[in-house]
Write a protein that holds these residues in place. Structure first.
Motif, short mmCIF file in Angstrom:
data_model
loop_
_atom_site.label_atom_id
_atom_site.label_comp_id
_atom_site.label_asym_id
_atom_site.label_seq_id
_atom_site.Cartn_x
_atom_site.Cartn_y
_atom_site.Cartn_z
N GLY B 232 0.85 -1.18 0.00
CA GLY B 232 0.00 0.00 0.00
C GLY B 232 0.88 1.23 0.00
O GLY B 232 2.04 1.18 -0.42
N LEU B 233 0.32 2.34 0.49
CA LEU B 233 1.05 3.60 0.50
C LEU B 233 1.95 3.68 1.71
O LEU B 233 1.55 3.25 2.80
CB LEU B 233 0.05 4.76 0.58
N LEU B 234 3.14 4.23 1.52
CA LEU B 234 4.01 4.59 2.63
C LEU B 234 4.37 6.07 2.47
O LEU B 234 4.75 6.50 1.39
CB LEU B 234 5.30 3.76 2.61
N ALA B 235 4.20 6.84 3.54
CA ALA B 235 4.69 8.22 3.55
C ALA B 235 5.94 8.24 4.40
O ALA B 235 5.90 7.88 5.58
CB ALA B 235 3.63 9.15 4.14
N LEU B 236 7.05 8.62 3.79
CA LEU B 236 8.33 8.71 4.51
C LEU B 236 8.63 10.19 4.75
O LEU B 236 8.81 10.94 3.79
CB LEU B 236 9.45 8.08 3.68
N GLU B 237 8.65 10.57 6.02
CA GLU B 237 8.94 11.97 6.36
C GLU B 237 10.42 12.09 6.70
O GLU B 237 10.96 11.30 7.46
CB GLU B 237 8.08 12.40 7.54
N LEU B 238 11.04 13.12 6.11
CA LEU B 238 12.49 13.28 6.22
C LEU B 238 12.84 14.69 6.68
O LEU B 238 12.16 15.65 6.33
CB LEU B 238 13.15 13.04 4.86
N PHE B 239 13.94 14.77 7.47
CA PHE B 239 14.54 16.06 7.78
C PHE B 239 15.63 16.35 6.76
O PHE B 239 16.41 15.45 6.43
CB PHE B 239 15.20 16.04 9.16
N VAL B 240 15.69 17.59 6.29
CA VAL B 240 16.80 18.01 5.43
C VAL B 240 17.73 18.86 6.29
O VAL B 240 17.31 19.89 6.84
CB VAL B 240 16.31 18.83 4.22
N VAL B 241 18.98 18.42 6.42
CA VAL B 241 19.99 19.14 7.20
C VAL B 241 21.16 19.36 6.26
O VAL B 241 21.94 18.44 6.00
CB VAL B 241 20.44 18.30 8.42
N GLY B 242 21.27 20.61 5.74
CA GLY B 242 22.27 20.85 4.70
C GLY B 242 21.93 19.97 3.52
O GLY B 242 20.79 19.98 3.03
N ASP B 243 22.88 19.16 3.07
CA ASP B 243 22.55 18.23 1.98
C ASP B 243 22.40 16.79 2.51
O ASP B 243 22.44 15.85 1.74
CB ASP B 243 23.58 18.31 0.85
N ARG B 244 22.24 16.68 3.82
CA ARG B 244 21.99 15.37 4.42
C ARG B 244 20.51 15.17 4.66
O ARG B 244 19.76 16.12 4.87
CB ARG B 244 22.71 15.26 5.77
N LEU B 245 20.09 13.91 4.65
CA LEU B 245 18.70 13.54 4.95
C LEU B 245 18.68 12.63 6.16
O LEU B 245 19.54 11.75 6.31
CB LEU B 245 18.08 12.81 3.76
N LEU B 246 17.71 12.84 7.03
CA LEU B 246 17.50 11.95 8.18
C LEU B 246 16.04 11.51 8.18
O LEU B 246 15.13 12.33 7.95
CB LEU B 246 17.79 12.68 9.49
N VAL B 247 15.82 10.23 8.43
CA VAL B 247 14.44 9.73 8.48
C VAL B 247 13.77 10.24 9.75
O VAL B 247 14.29 10.06 10.85
CB VAL B 247 14.42 8.18 8.45
N ASN B 248 12.62 10.88 9.60
CA ASN B 248 11.84 11.29 10.76
C ASN B 248 10.87 10.17 11.12
O ASN B 248 11.12 9.39 12.01
CB ASN B 248 11.12 12.61 10.48
N GLU B 249 9.79 10.03 10.36
CA GLU B 249 8.86 8.94 10.68
C GLU B 249 8.09 8.52 9.44
O GLU B 249 8.18 9.14 8.38
CB GLU B 249 7.92 9.33 11.82
N ILE B 250 7.31 7.46 9.60
CA ILE B 250 6.53 6.94 8.48
C ILE B 250 5.05 6.87 8.85
O ILE B 250 4.67 6.85 10.02
CB ILE B 250 6.98 5.52 8.06
#
Lengths: 369, 369
Positions: B232-250
């Motif tokens: 099904g659908l997954l929403a992946l929420e991400l933090f952008v820090v400079g040019d880095r990405l960190l997974v927040n939540e789904i």
């Protein structure tokens, strides 16, 4: 499809359905079971509605007039529905308003058919004044013999007939237009309605007609909307004969010729109809893509369920499938498929392939367009 | 909104609703009243379904596992829902799969908060492992005193906490991705989710990030979908820090961050979710316009009904309004507005103006983007 539009705008729809398993009744929660030809059922239904509107014309006209006299708000009005129900009333009204219509004559006896044929030259067309659709209620009469045959099979039925000139048409087009109570209108782009055996098979937008003809069609839609004082959607069907246009007929409601607007226009005809009858500002009718093709799904001769071909149809990721939840019967409109693309050729081809997966057959009508 | 998509595909939806006046129950005909936290209600509901799916995570996890053991098909599965319900489980799973996550630590006592703050430096974030949303269940702790205060107010509630590094983020983005049982995926364009006070206010597509960052976000969405084996659908929420990405939540379902897809993508997230859980071919996730802006309608402080501003909002013919039929409460998500345009600046401005008509306030978050 109106319920889908109503849901977004938090408009609560109440549905008058003849049976609990009517297609619309399967998706709308608030359903009243009753007949649109029963004055009592219409009155009971209207009692709970702010505005009463229509998705077909098979409604008791006298009952509609009584509802209006009792203070109910009907959009379109009983007077507009009465015209939309009656091909002769349409011809008369539009001719009086100066719109171009085919030569026509009311038929009260076979002598009217014969005189009209003599006058116009054979063949002529005969049409049932009320109740015809999808090629039913339309006959081409090649001469006096055909006129006598039709009359002998029809005179006892009580159905009124209309005689009409046989028009050597090049193509058929339609213009959807929404009108608010105050007269504000929003016309959509002209759609070509590709017919086979009197049934609309494909919708192509933009129609392959010169800009001047498209502009004339838009102007006729405005005149027609005014002439019948429609509130809500009006579908104006036109014959193209060379660079001339002739009014064929109207529907005063969201119409099959506007199904392409669900994805193909910024505002769908269903939302636009709701906005018009609620006297809300109209949405943008603009095209959402350079080309839009919609193919109607007519029930296959073998009675197959289009759902059996759904996963195959969906292998083209751009294909938008709409199934109406109707039980399959040969020739019945069971749904439609829309594709938006950069060119009409591509949109037609992809929509036609999907339709073949769903109901078999070939769906792109041959011929240079 | 799932019912709107289901209607087009002739998919019959059965809804488990807690009350007959729940927003979804107002528009879906086939409603079973019951609690998603009752094993008995879930069993009775699932008995009539080919596939069971979710529009929130507040469901009894043990009951879901029992349903699966009894042979019911759940998409997403009970195991995926269990991860989506639990922020600590998400962090653990994604860290193990090699996805970048903020530094984190499970909190079993105040000493864990203190040790984490000493280790990472203050401030740190504390989060409820389950049940938080729209900024609730998230606290910024500036030092030991704040940690003690939070613990003393929380220790008795039985809610588990998670400590997390405070990330100096530049912006937040999300990627919606659909996944079929066999692993086929279709990711949408990256959306910027503009937050204020922990609540998502605007969705902007395409997100204003370099192509390499967008590509990295898409790759993370594929990895995340695989790591939790979503169907099904997954929403992946991400933090952008400079040019880095960190997974927040789904979220393992259609999600607020995907509401822009209704008009802004060829296939809406709601239709895509249905296609994925039914193991049908996925639709095209492509953008339908150069720029799409969606503004969430949060209930005004004065409790006004957004319908009172609807006709004003609709005076912009390009504005697409979605009202959810919820009773107005301050801060409650009552709907959203989407505008497609040639530029994000234009789309934001027009959507923001419409939102102001509907719920007052200012909706375009200030700042150079």
């Amino acid at each position: 499809m109106t319920h889908q539009a109503a849901t977004a705008l938090d408009v609560r729809l109440r549905l008058l359905a003849e049976r609990p398993d009517d297609a619309a009744a399967l998706v709308v929660p608030d359903v009243v079971i009753g007949s649109p030809r029963s004055a009592a059922d219409l009155e009971a239904f209207a009692a709970g509605c702010d505005v009463v509107t229509f998705d077909h014309e098979l409604v008791d006209g006298a009952a509609l007039e009584r509802l209006e006299r009792a203070g109910h708000r009907l959009h379109p009005t009983a007077a507009t529905v009465a015209i939309a129900q009656d091909k002769l009333a349409q011809r008369t009204r539009f001719a009086a308003a100066g719109l171009p219509v085919p030569a026509f004559r009311a038929v009260r006896g076979v002598e009217d058919l014969l005189a009209f044929g003599d006058d116009q030259g054979w063949p002529i067309m005969a049409k049932a004044v009320r109740g015809g659709y999808d090629g039913r209620g339309v006959w081409r009469l090649d001469g006096e013999r055909a006129a006598f045959d039709l009359w002998s099979s029809f005179a006892h039925t009580g159905v009124d007939l209309l005689a009409e000139a046989h028009v050597p048409l090049d193509r058929e087009i339609a213009v959807l237009i929404a009108r608010r109570p105050g007269g504000e209108v929003a016309p959509y782009a002209v759609v070509e309605t590709v017919q086979r055996d009197g049934i609309c098979r494909e919708l192509l937008v933009p129609a392959a007609i010169p800009p001047a003809v498209a502009a004339a069609a838009g102007a006729l839609a405005r005149q027609a909307a005014e002439a019948v004082a429609v509130v809500g959607l009006l579908a104006l069907e036109l014959f193209v004969v060379g660079d001339r246009l002739l009014v064929n007929e109207i529907a005063a409601r969201p119409h099959n010729s506007g199904h392409w607007t669900i994805e193909g226009a910024v505002t769908s005809q269903f939302e636009q109809h709701l906005r018009a009858i609620l006297d809300w500002p109209l949405g943008a009718p603009d095209l959402a893509a350079p080309a839009v093709a919609t193919v109607n799904l007519l029930g296959a001769a073998d009675g197959r369920d289009p759902r059996s071909g759904l996963t195959l149809a969906l292998t083209d990721p751009a294909v938008r499938v709409h199934l109406y939840g109707k039980s399959p019967r040969p020739g019945r409109k069971l749904g439609h498929v829309t594709v938006l693309a950069g060119s009409l050729a591509e949109a037609r081809s992809r929509a036609g392939t999907a339709a073949t997966h769903l109901v078999g057959g070939h769906h792109v009508v041959q011929g240079e367009r």
